[in-house]
Scaffold this motif. Structure first.
Motif, PDB file in Angstrom:
ATOM      1  N   ASP A 189     -31.516   1.126  32.314  1.00 56.59           N
ATOM      2  CA  ASP A 189     -30.765   2.199  32.041  1.00 56.59           C
ATOM      3  C   ASP A 189     -31.497   3.011  30.882  1.00 56.59           C
ATOM      4  O   ASP A 189     -31.392   4.507  30.887  1.00 56.59           O
ATOM      5  N   LEU A 190     -31.970   2.412  29.724  1.00 58.07           N
ATOM      6  CA  LEU A 190     -32.239   2.964  28.617  1.00 58.07           C
ATOM      7  C   LEU A 190     -33.690   3.697  28.978  1.00 58.07           C
ATOM      8  O   LEU A 190     -34.262   4.812  28.435  1.00 58.07           O
ATOM      9  N   ARG A 195     -17.521  -1.761  24.187  1.00 57.46           N
ATOM     10  CA  ARG A 195     -19.100  -1.573  23.922  1.00 57.46           C
ATOM     11  C   ARG A 195     -19.412  -1.392  22.539  1.00 57.46           C
ATOM     12  O   ARG A 195     -20.462  -1.968  21.986  1.00 57.46           O
ATOM     13  N   LEU A 211     -34.814 -15.321  26.025  1.00 59.71           N
ATOM     14  CA  LEU A 211     -33.469 -14.480  25.710  1.00 59.71           C
ATOM     15  C   LEU A 211     -33.668 -14.097  24.138  1.00 59.71           C
ATOM     16  O   LEU A 211     -33.416 -12.674  24.247  1.00 59.71           O
ATOM     17  N   LYS A 254     -33.244   7.065  30.676  1.00 61.01           N
ATOM     18  CA  LYS A 254     -32.876   7.978  29.697  1.00 61.01           C
ATOM     19  C   LYS A 254     -33.862   8.435  29.139  1.00 61.01           C
ATOM     20  O   LYS A 254     -33.839   9.560  28.249  1.00 61.01           O
ATOM     21  N   MET A 275     -25.089   1.871  26.054  1.00 59.87           N
ATOM     22  CA  MET A 275     -24.647   0.652  26.581  1.00 59.87           C
ATOM     23  C   MET A 275     -23.907   0.879  28.061  1.00 59.87           C
ATOM     24  O   MET A 275     -23.223   0.005  28.377  1.00 59.87           O
ATOM     25  N   ASP A 324     -27.854  -9.226  32.148  1.00 56.27           N
ATOM     26  CA  ASP A 324     -27.088  -8.009  31.776  1.00 56.27           C
ATOM     27  C   ASP A 324     -28.177  -7.108  30.857  1.00 56.27           C
ATOM     28  O   ASP A 324     -27.966  -5.764  30.914  1.00 56.27           O
ATOM     29  N   LEU A 325     -28.812  -7.770  29.861  1.00 54.78           N
ATOM     30  CA  LEU A 325     -29.878  -7.017  29.136  1.00 54.78           C
ATOM     31  C   LEU A 325     -30.613  -6.116  29.839  1.00 54.78           C
ATOM     32  O   LEU A 325     -31.208  -5.044  29.493  1.00 54.78           O
ATOM     33  N   ASP A 326     -31.066  -6.790  31.098  1.00 50.17           N
ATOM     34  CA  ASP A 326     -32.292  -6.081  31.820  1.00 50.17           C
ATOM     35  C   ASP A 326     -31.589  -4.987  32.152  1.00 50.17           C
ATOM     36  O   ASP A 326     -32.257  -3.895  32.307  1.00 50.17           O
ATOM     37  N   ALA A 327     -30.211  -4.812  32.836  1.00 47.69           N
ATOM     38  CA  ALA A 327     -29.594  -3.690  33.216  1.00 47.69           C
ATOM     39  C   ALA A 327     -29.774  -2.532  32.232  1.00 47.69           C
ATOM     40  O   ALA A 327     -29.824  -1.449  32.587  1.00 47.69           O
ATOM     41  N   VAL A 328     -29.470  -2.885  31.093  1.00 49.29           N
ATOM     42  CA  VAL A 328     -29.186  -2.193  29.858  1.00 49.29           C
ATOM     43  C   VAL A 328     -30.710  -1.594  29.460  1.00 49.29           C
ATOM     44  O   VAL A 328     -30.874  -0.226  29.413  1.00 49.29           O
ATOM     45  N   LYS A 373     -35.877 -10.860  24.626  1.00 49.50           N
ATOM     46  CA  LYS A 373     -35.117  -9.732  24.984  1.00 49.50           C
ATOM     47  C   LYS A 373     -34.059  -9.170  24.394  1.00 49.50           C
ATOM     48  O   LYS A 373     -33.923  -8.082  24.482  1.00 49.50           O
ATOM     49  N   MET A 412     -29.264 -12.457  29.838  1.00 51.51           N
ATOM     50  CA  MET A 412     -30.863 -11.755  30.316  1.00 51.51           C
ATOM     51  C   MET A 412     -30.712 -10.766  31.161  1.00 51.51           C
ATOM     52  O   MET A 412     -31.393  -9.728  31.183  1.00 51.51           O
ATOM     53  N   ALA A 443     -24.239   0.434  30.888  1.00 55.15           N
ATOM     54  CA  ALA A 443     -24.957  -0.321  31.842  1.00 55.15           C
ATOM     55  C   ALA A 443     -23.840  -1.558  31.880  1.00 55.15           C
ATOM     56  O   ALA A 443     -23.946  -2.539  32.896  1.00 55.15           O
ATOM     57  N   ILE A 444     -23.218  -1.712  30.854  1.00 53.70           N
ATOM     58  CA  ILE A 444     -22.555  -3.018  30.673  1.00 53.70           C
ATOM     59  C   ILE A 444     -21.201  -2.798  30.918  1.00 53.70           C
ATOM     60  O   ILE A 444     -20.534  -1.786  30.625  1.00 53.70           O
TER      61      ILE A 444
END
Lengths: 153, 153
Positions: B148-149, B13, A16, B152, A127, B141-145, A19, B139, A129-130
């Motif tokens: 997404d990043l 956010r 974690l 982009k 952000m 959630d952060l994977d989704a970010v 990441k 983790m 995606a959140i």
DNA sequence: CGGATTTATTTCAAGCATAAAATATCTTTG
DNA sequence: CAAAGATATTTTATGCTTGAAATAAATCCG
């Protein structure tokens, strides 16, 4: 909790952290890049301006350094550059000849208003995606970490 | 979603980003401080050693810079210092006279083993407020970010 | 009062980080 | 083959960051 579960939790926390660091570095890098290419400025200068914008009456150098959690010497350099740009100014503090009060100039306030709006839009996009709910949950988890860290210090 | 909810999500956010940054800076500062006071080293050197420890056959300078997502010039300086300490070494690459391969020395491997164990313990303690389940959720959630990043960029 | 301590700030040396320029070497292609 | 382009690395200039030392001024207290 069993020894195995403890070990597993430890590895998960390490993953974690890696990441978290990677994500926040990636977002920070994107913000730095845009501040530089679109406005010719930097994140540290933005952070100082943001602190000053919140207190129009000005802040002492040491207050600024305490709020931003950076060293005194660091603030000296950043304020030097903001002053050279005409975005901030130092003024003597009445009654204490050691101290200096820093405040934004009119130009600084105008510039910061532009920066802050762009900054908010960038963060929101980065952000995207959140969801609101996920954000709330993560914030409360991070609050727990922050409180814990605070105690340890 | 209503316009009001959109606005609210945007503000949330932004708050999340500020909290994320603050937390990760606090943890990072604690790790830097311990690496410095307990082992006389730094996080950038630790990161380079960690990358090298994963590939015993060595990495080219450019590979190292790509994996750590830092500039070439930056890696040059860090490897210079690791080499001066006797923890890493540069070797010519057979068949390409432009390239250099970097690898840990025996002393570097031994040193890194000590660092890595302490590092894992520190992280585990610093993030002790997070349970296994929360960690998993954050983790993902952060994977989704991150995904997404990635798109982009 | 006057020396000792604390507080506010700057200066200094070192390391980290970047973008851009410089070098050297390899690869492609006409 | 030779020029043009691509790749690998280092160098340079600039800025951020820290911890520690240096200044200067305020406060404490005997």
């Amino acid at each position: 909790m069993s020894v195995e579960a403890q070990l597993r939790a430890g590895k998960t926390r390490l993953r974690l952290w890696l990441k978290l660091l990677k994500t926040s570095n990636a977002i920070e890098a994107a913000l730095r890049d845009r501040l530089r290419t679109e406005f010719g400025t930097t994140l540290p200068r933005f952070d100082v301006m943001a602190a000053l914008a919140r207190t129009p009456e000005g802040l002492k150098m040491s207050e600024l350094s305490r709020r931003l959690r950076v060293s005194n010497g660091n603030v000296t350099g950043i304020v030097d550059r903001l002053e050279a740009e005409g975005h901030a100014e130092r003024r003597a503090v009445a009654g204490d000849r050691r101290a200096m009060e820093v405040r934004l100039t009119a130009a600084g306030r105008a510039h910061f208003a532009t920066l802050a709006e762009a900054h908010e839009d960038w963060v929101n996009a980065l952000m995207g995606a959140i969801t609101e709910e996920e954000a709330q949950r993560i914030m409360s988890d991070l609050d727990a970490v922050a409180r814990d860290l605070e105690e340890k210090r």
